[in-house]
Design a protein around this motif. Structure first.
Motif, short mmCIF file in Angstrom:
data_model
loop_
_atom_site.label_atom_id
_atom_site.label_comp_id
_atom_site.label_asym_id
_atom_site.label_seq_id
_atom_site.Cartn_x
_atom_site.Cartn_y
_atom_site.Cartn_z
N HIS A 56 -13.88 105.05 49.73
CA HIS A 56 -14.11 103.74 50.35
C HIS A 56 -15.51 103.22 50.05
N ALA A 57 -16.51 104.08 50.20
CA ALA A 57 -17.89 103.65 49.94
C ALA A 57 -18.06 103.24 48.49
N TRP A 58 -17.41 103.97 47.57
CA TRP A 58 -17.50 103.62 46.15
C TRP A 58 -16.82 102.28 45.88
N VAL A 59 -15.65 102.07 46.44
CA VAL A 59 -14.94 100.80 46.26
C VAL A 59 -15.78 99.64 46.81
N GLU A 60 -16.38 99.87 47.97
CA GLU A 60 -17.21 98.81 48.56
C GLU A 60 -18.40 98.50 47.66
N GLU A 61 -19.07 99.52 47.15
CA GLU A 61 -20.24 99.31 46.29
C GLU A 61 -19.86 98.62 44.99
N MET A 62 -18.81 99.12 44.33
CA MET A 62 -18.49 98.61 43.00
C MET A 62 -17.81 97.24 43.04
N SER A 63 -17.01 96.98 44.04
CA SER A 63 -16.41 95.64 44.14
C SER A 63 -17.48 94.61 44.41
#
Length: 599
Positions: free
Chosen positions: A242-249
């Motif tokens: 989730h944290a990765w998706v939030e950062e990269m999006s």
């Protein structure tokens, strides 16, 4: 007076507009340039008109023969009514790096055209080919979804990024699909892999097409960016993804605020995974929800018939609509021989028809290819797939003719679709197994004792039982019934004891050790217990003391008492329940697995 009233009404209208703009994130977004696809609630729109589509993954990127046939592949796609193509815009490492030796789609090998040979060594030739792909798609009025990295090893993907960061154990030929999932999760948190991925994203999003001269971020041919193909995370570690998706999006949107972005998460198989999927797609920087499904390979989705597929699609669509976002059937496929007695063409028809009826924005199949030998391929060079292509053309017309359709009302009630699927049983009335043993341990007391398998009915996401035990995984319940009595008696308390255990997911062991079980008596909530894993030789017995007036009244009048041990859909730890006889070290224990004292 009229003038004053006019300005009062005008102020109210302007104030309402300001409020709605401030409170609605979609309203605050800057409108994209003409020709771009954007989201509007549960629908996609382009230039103010609803946009629905049949899409295809297309084999145009890696093999030399696929590259040579790329213009014809797009021409055939357009002829079939396909208006969105999903394309790999990734590929890392060299074949000799060894990351491609296990798993993945071997029918698309050799992968000789990666986008990046090493952290500082880009392959411009691959980027130029992607330029040509976008130009050819535009000529055929097809939009392109660009996928930016792969979880799987066949294109390098996550394990190759980790190799570059010095983590070599993520690629493990002894593990399923050649990936040590626990080590591969470091991709989401490792500072080096995140930096390397951002470099790739920036190189794609900021690129100027050498064929058209247009910047990618300004090109309406691009339908969306997909952060990862089938992003995985074991139970209890989804917060890292989730944290990765939030950062990269957010990073993609900072470079290109107008194109759609989706996460690329595989989907979910149970109610608990559904929560993580919803949390990721709830992010404002994620524009639509997508799910992948392969009935023959992913048995845990229990899609074994077209009707079961309809339930699957309805549930995922309802989840997306609960977020007020569009739903896309992002990848699905079927082998030429079909599955469970249903032909490939009939499976394709079911995917398209169920998706259209559920209000999906689109459905993207795997994979349009010139290669008739490709296992999951739909080929245009051989008459073998003529029936499937006919279904694709029919579906394209359906999605076009129904582009103004809105989601059906029953899918807008998310509460009805919190649990993806449950199995159920119910014993016939009069079955002697249902009857408890009855005793009188003290004067004016009644003691009922049940065998675990004496449940009248049950419902769980997975379920089994036998002599001395029943278990259900995930969300659901088992119900036991104390039959009605003819006599009346004074009742001051009801005591329920049960030998319960959690049923933990196989990939969550070590991170979870409890399940939340709620007792209902005649549908009244009598409280929950956080049930731990039992540590021998101690017996874990859960006890409820019930003193509510309504429950005591029913018992005193001799009415039937229904006891339901339930793991609710909103439980903090919804990890099933096992009700069993005591193991051998408890053989002298006087308590039975379930007992009810009516005092």
């Amino acid at each position: 007076m009229k003038t004053t009233l006019f300005y009062t009404l005008l102020a109210a209208v302007v104030g309402a507009a300001i409020y709605l703009t401030a409170s609605d994130p979609a309203a605050r977004r800057e409108r994209p340039p003409r020709g771009f696809v954007e989201r509007s609630g549960t629908r996609l729109v382009a230039d103010g008109r609803p946009f629905r589509f049949v899409g295809a993954n297309v084999a145009v990127m890696y093999r030399d023969e696929d590259r040579e046939m790329m213009p014809e592949t797009f021409r055939q796609a357009a002829a079939a009514g396909i208006t969105v193509a999903r394309v790999w815009a990734h590929g890392e490492g060299r074949p000799e790096d060894g990351v491609m030796s296990v798993g993945g789609d071997k029918d698309d090998w050799p992968r000789t055209h990666p986008f990046r040979f090493a952290p500082g060594e880009w392959n411009e030739e691959a980027f130029v080919h992607l330029d040509r792909v976008l130009a050819e798609a535009a000529r055929n009025q097809i939009r392109v979804q660009l996928c930016l990295v792969n979880w799987w090893r066949d294109t390098g993907g996550v394990t190759q990024y980790l190799r570059w960061a010095g983590v070599r154990e993520a690629a493990d030929d002894k593990q399923p699909f050649g990936i040590n999932v626990e080590r591969a999760m470091e991709f989401y948190t490792n500072e080096t892999t995140r930096r390397l991925f951002r470099e790739h994203v920036e190189r794609i999003v900021s690129r100027r097409n050498t064929v058209t001269g247009r910047l990618y971020k300004d090109d309406p041919t691009i339908f969306s960016y997909e952060l990862m193909n089938e992003a995985q995370a074991p139970t209890g570690r989804t917060h890292e993804r989730h944290a990765w998706v939030e950062e990269m999006s957010a990073f993609v949107k900072s470079l290109d605020p107008h194109h759609l972005v989706t996460s690329g998460s595989w989907g979910y198989r149970n109610a608990y995974e559904r929560r993580a999927w919803l949390d990721e797609h709830r992010l404002e920087t994620i524009d639509y929800c997508d799910v992948h499904n392969y009935p023959r390979d992913d048995l845990d989705t229990f899609v074994d018939s077209p009707s079961a597929l309809g339930e699957f699609i309805d549930n995922r669509a309802a989840a997306a609509f609960s977020l007020n976002k569009p739903y896309v059937m992002g990848e699905f496929g079927m082998v030429p021989e079909g599955y469970k007695g249903v032909s490939q063409a009939d499976w394709f028809r079911a995917y398209f028809e169920h998706s259209a009826r559920a209000g999906a924005a689109g459905a993207i199949f795997w994979i349009l290819t010139p290669d008739a030998k490709r296992g999951y391929g739909v080929t245009y060079t051989d008459a073998r797939d003529s029936d499937v292509l006919a279904e694709i053309r029919r579906a394209a017309q359906t999605f076009l003719s129904q582009r103004n359709a809105r989601p059906p009302a029953h899918l807008l009630d998310a509460g009805r679709h919190l649990v993806p699927r449950q199995f159920a049983f119910e014993r016939a009335a009069g079955d002697p197994l249902l009857l408890p043993a009855v005793g009188t341990p003290k004067e004016n007391w009644l003691l009922y004792r049940f065998k675990p398998e004496s449940a009248r009915r049950g419902r769980f996401e997975k379920m089994d039982g036998g002599e001395g035990y029943v278990w259900g995984a995930g969300v659901g319940f088992f119900e036991y019934v104390i039959p009605a009595r003819e006599d009346a008696r004074r009742v001051s308390q009801i005591v329920v004891r049960a030998h319960l255990q959690p049923v933990l997911p196989h990939d969550g062991r070590g991170r979870f050790s409890h399940t939340r079980v709620t007792l209902f008596v005649n549908d009244r909530d009598c409280g929950s217990r956080l049930v731990p894993v039992e540590q021998a030789p101690k017996a874990e017995i859960q006890e409820w003391r019930i003193e509510s007036w309504l429950s005591r009244l029913a018992a005193s009048r001799g009415r039937e008492l229904r006891l339901r041990f339930e793991v609710e859909a909103n439980a903090d730890q919804p990890f099933g329940v096992n009700i069993s006889n005591f193991p051998e070290w408890f053989k002298d224990w006087e308590t039975k697995p379930i007992e009810v004292e009516v005092r």
